[in-house]
Write a protein that holds these residues in place. Structure first.
Motif, mmCIF file in Angstrom:
data_model
loop_
_atom_site.group_PDB
_atom_site.id
_atom_site.type_symbol
_atom_site.label_atom_id
_atom_site.label_comp_id
_atom_site.label_asym_id
_atom_site.label_seq_id
_atom_site.Cartn_x
_atom_site.Cartn_y
_atom_site.Cartn_z
ATOM 1 N N LYS A 140 -4.365 -7.261 7.289
ATOM 2 C CA LYS A 140 -4.673 -8.643 6.932
ATOM 3 C C LYS A 140 -6.179 -8.920 7.035
ATOM 4 C CE LYS A 140 -0.057 -10.157 8.125
ATOM 5 N NZ LYS A 140 0.460 -8.815 8.129
ATOM 6 N N ASN A 141 -6.865 -8.186 7.908
ATOM 7 C CA ASN A 141 -8.315 -8.327 8.018
ATOM 8 C C ASN A 141 -9.028 -7.849 6.755
ATOM 9 O OD1 ASN A 141 -8.012 -9.313 10.620
ATOM 10 N ND2 ASN A 141 -8.323 -7.321 11.562
ATOM 11 N N LEU A 142 -8.326 -7.090 5.938
ATOM 12 C CA LEU A 142 -8.878 -6.598 4.667
ATOM 13 C C LEU A 142 -8.396 -7.453 3.498
ATOM 14 C CD1 LEU A 142 -8.191 -2.820 5.343
ATOM 15 C CD2 LEU A 142 -10.389 -3.993 5.506
ATOM 16 N N GLY A 143 -7.710 -8.539 3.799
ATOM 17 C CA GLY A 143 -7.213 -9.428 2.764
ATOM 18 C C GLY A 143 -5.921 -8.971 2.118
ATOM 19 N N MET A 144 -5.192 -8.086 2.798
ATOM 20 C CA MET A 144 -3.938 -7.564 2.252
ATOM 21 C C MET A 144 -2.779 -8.105 3.068
ATOM 22 S SD MET A 144 -5.090 -3.666 1.494
ATOM 23 C CE MET A 144 -6.735 -3.371 0.850
ATOM 24 N N ALA A 145 -1.881 -8.808 2.384
ATOM 25 C CA ALA A 145 -0.769 -9.459 3.075
ATOM 26 C C ALA A 145 0.238 -8.465 3.641
ATOM 27 C CB ALA A 145 -0.061 -10.431 2.134
ATOM 28 N N LYS A 146 0.373 -7.299 2.989
ATOM 29 C CA LYS A 146 1.364 -6.308 3.420
ATOM 30 C C LYS A 146 0.719 -4.935 3.540
ATOM 31 C CE LYS A 146 5.356 -8.585 1.460
ATOM 32 N NZ LYS A 146 6.615 -8.395 0.764
ATOM 33 N N PHE A 147 1.282 -4.124 4.448
ATOM 34 C CA PHE A 147 0.769 -2.770 4.633
ATOM 35 C C PHE A 147 1.003 -1.927 3.383
ATOM 36 C CE2 PHE A 147 0.900 1.610 6.366
ATOM 37 C CZ PHE A 147 -0.409 1.655 6.840
ATOM 38 N N SER A 148 2.052 -2.213 2.641
ATOM 39 C CA SER A 148 2.307 -1.462 1.406
ATOM 40 C C SER A 148 1.143 -1.618 0.427
ATOM 41 C CB SER A 148 3.620 -1.891 0.759
ATOM 42 O OG SER A 148 3.594 -3.261 0.440
ATOM 43 N N ARG A 149 0.502 -2.768 0.414
ATOM 44 C CA ARG A 149 -0.673 -2.960 -0.448
ATOM 45 C C ARG A 149 -1.826 -2.082 0.023
ATOM 46 N NH1 ARG A 149 -3.279 -2.198 -4.125
ATOM 47 N NH2 ARG A 149 -5.045 -3.442 -4.693
ATOM 48 N N PHE A 150 -1.983 -1.952 1.340
ATOM 49 C CA PHE A 150 -3.018 -1.072 1.892
ATOM 50 C C PHE A 150 -2.745 0.369 1.486
ATOM 51 C CE2 PHE A 150 -4.547 1.817 5.156
ATOM 52 C CZ PHE A 150 -5.897 1.476 5.221
ATOM 53 N N VAL A 151 -1.490 0.801 1.568
ATOM 54 C CA VAL A 151 -1.118 2.163 1.178
ATOM 55 C C VAL A 151 -1.440 2.396 -0.302
ATOM 56 C CG1 VAL A 151 0.836 3.751 0.853
ATOM 57 C CG2 VAL A 151 0.618 2.453 2.976
ATOM 58 N N THR A 152 -1.116 1.425 -1.138
ATOM 59 C CA THR A 152 -1.402 1.531 -2.571
ATOM 60 C C THR A 152 -2.904 1.665 -2.810
ATOM 61 O OG1 THR A 152 0.548 0.218 -3.082
ATOM 62 C CG2 THR A 152 -1.100 0.390 -4.799
ATOM 63 N N GLU A 153 -3.682 0.856 -2.123
ATOM 64 C CA GLU A 153 -5.150 0.908 -2.270
ATOM 65 C C GLU A 153 -5.691 2.256 -1.787
ATOM 66 O OE1 GLU A 153 -9.097 -0.193 -3.086
ATOM 67 O OE2 GLU A 153 -7.257 -1.197 -3.714
ATOM 68 N N ALA A 154 -5.176 2.752 -0.674
ATOM 69 C CA ALA A 154 -5.618 4.055 -0.160
ATOM 70 C C ALA A 154 -5.305 5.164 -1.163
ATOM 71 C CB ALA A 154 -4.963 4.343 1.191
ATOM 72 N N ALA A 155 -4.146 5.080 -1.821
ATOM 73 C CA ALA A 155 -3.779 6.069 -2.839
ATOM 74 C C ALA A 155 -4.705 5.972 -4.046
ATOM 75 C CB ALA A 155 -2.322 5.889 -3.257
ATOM 76 N N GLU A 156 -5.025 4.748 -4.453
ATOM 77 C CA GLU A 156 -5.933 4.558 -5.583
ATOM 78 C C GLU A 156 -7.320 5.108 -5.283
ATOM 79 O OE1 GLU A 156 -5.634 0.364 -6.429
ATOM 80 O OE2 GLU A 156 -3.638 0.602 -7.318
ATOM 81 N N ARG A 157 -7.713 5.099 -4.016
ATOM 82 C CA ARG A 157 -8.994 5.654 -3.590
ATOM 83 C C ARG A 157 -8.923 7.171 -3.407
ATOM 84 N NH1 ARG A 157 -12.559 1.868 -0.177
ATOM 85 N NH2 ARG A 157 -11.967 -0.197 -0.931
ATOM 86 N N GLY A 158 -7.738 7.757 -3.578
ATOM 87 C CA GLY A 158 -7.564 9.191 -3.438
ATOM 88 C C GLY A 158 -7.479 9.678 -2.005
ATOM 89 N N LEU A 159 -7.132 8.788 -1.078
ATOM 90 C CA LEU A 159 -7.101 9.129 0.343
ATOM 91 C C LEU A 159 -5.745 9.634 0.811
ATOM 92 C CD1 LEU A 159 -9.142 6.077 1.650
ATOM 93 C CD2 LEU A 159 -9.980 8.356 1.023
ATOM 94 N N LEU A 160 -4.705 9.353 0.038
ATOM 95 C CA LEU A 160 -3.358 9.821 0.344
ATOM 96 C C LEU A 160 -2.544 9.755 -0.933
ATOM 97 C CD1 LEU A 160 -1.447 7.062 0.413
ATOM 98 C CD2 LEU A 160 -2.388 6.857 2.683
ATOM 99 N N THR A 161 -1.345 10.281 -0.860
ATOM 100 C CA THR A 161 -0.395 10.151 -1.960
ATOM 101 C C THR A 161 0.800 9.379 -1.427
ATOM 102 O OG1 THR A 161 0.781 12.200 -1.430
ATOM 103 C CG2 THR A 161 -1.078 12.377 -2.962
ATOM 104 N N TYR A 162 1.542 8.774 -2.333
ATOM 105 C CA TYR A 162 2.767 8.113 -1.891
ATOM 106 C C TYR A 162 3.806 8.126 -2.996
ATOM 107 C CZ TYR A 162 1.975 3.763 -4.520
ATOM 108 O OH TYR A 162 1.803 2.842 -5.511
#
Length: 93
Positions: free
Chosen positions: A40-62
């Protein structure tokens, strides 16, 4: 911790420990490493949004499972850390 460095460290630790590779466990490991982490400190209401963003940055796959949970993996772009696919993938099915 920078949240993007934190996610890479957490995924790497999970792979090394043979941990369950799910998003809910990822958040637990991230909070173990940095108790102040909150998406939420990054402006993301849900952790799933953080996971999606991390994947888009190439930091993980999901992969989103039929039950709605996210199975995560290490990004091949970051050295694979065991069990990663040849290319980072984002499955939205």
């Amino acid at each position: 911790w920078d949240p993007w460095e934190l996610v890479v460290e957490a995924v790497g630790r999970m792979v090394r420990n043979g941990d369950v590779m799910r998003a809910d466990r990822l958040k637990q490991v991230m909070q173990d490493l940095d108790p102040s982490f909150d998406e939420k400190n990054l402006g993301m209401a849900k952790f799933s949004r953080f996971v999606t963003e991390a994947a888009e940055r190439g930091l993980l796959t999901y992969t989103r499972l039929e039950n709605g949970q996210y199975e995560i993996g290490a990004s091949a772009r970051l050295g694979g850390m065991g069990g990663a696919t040849a290319e980072p993938r984002v499955d939205r099915a």
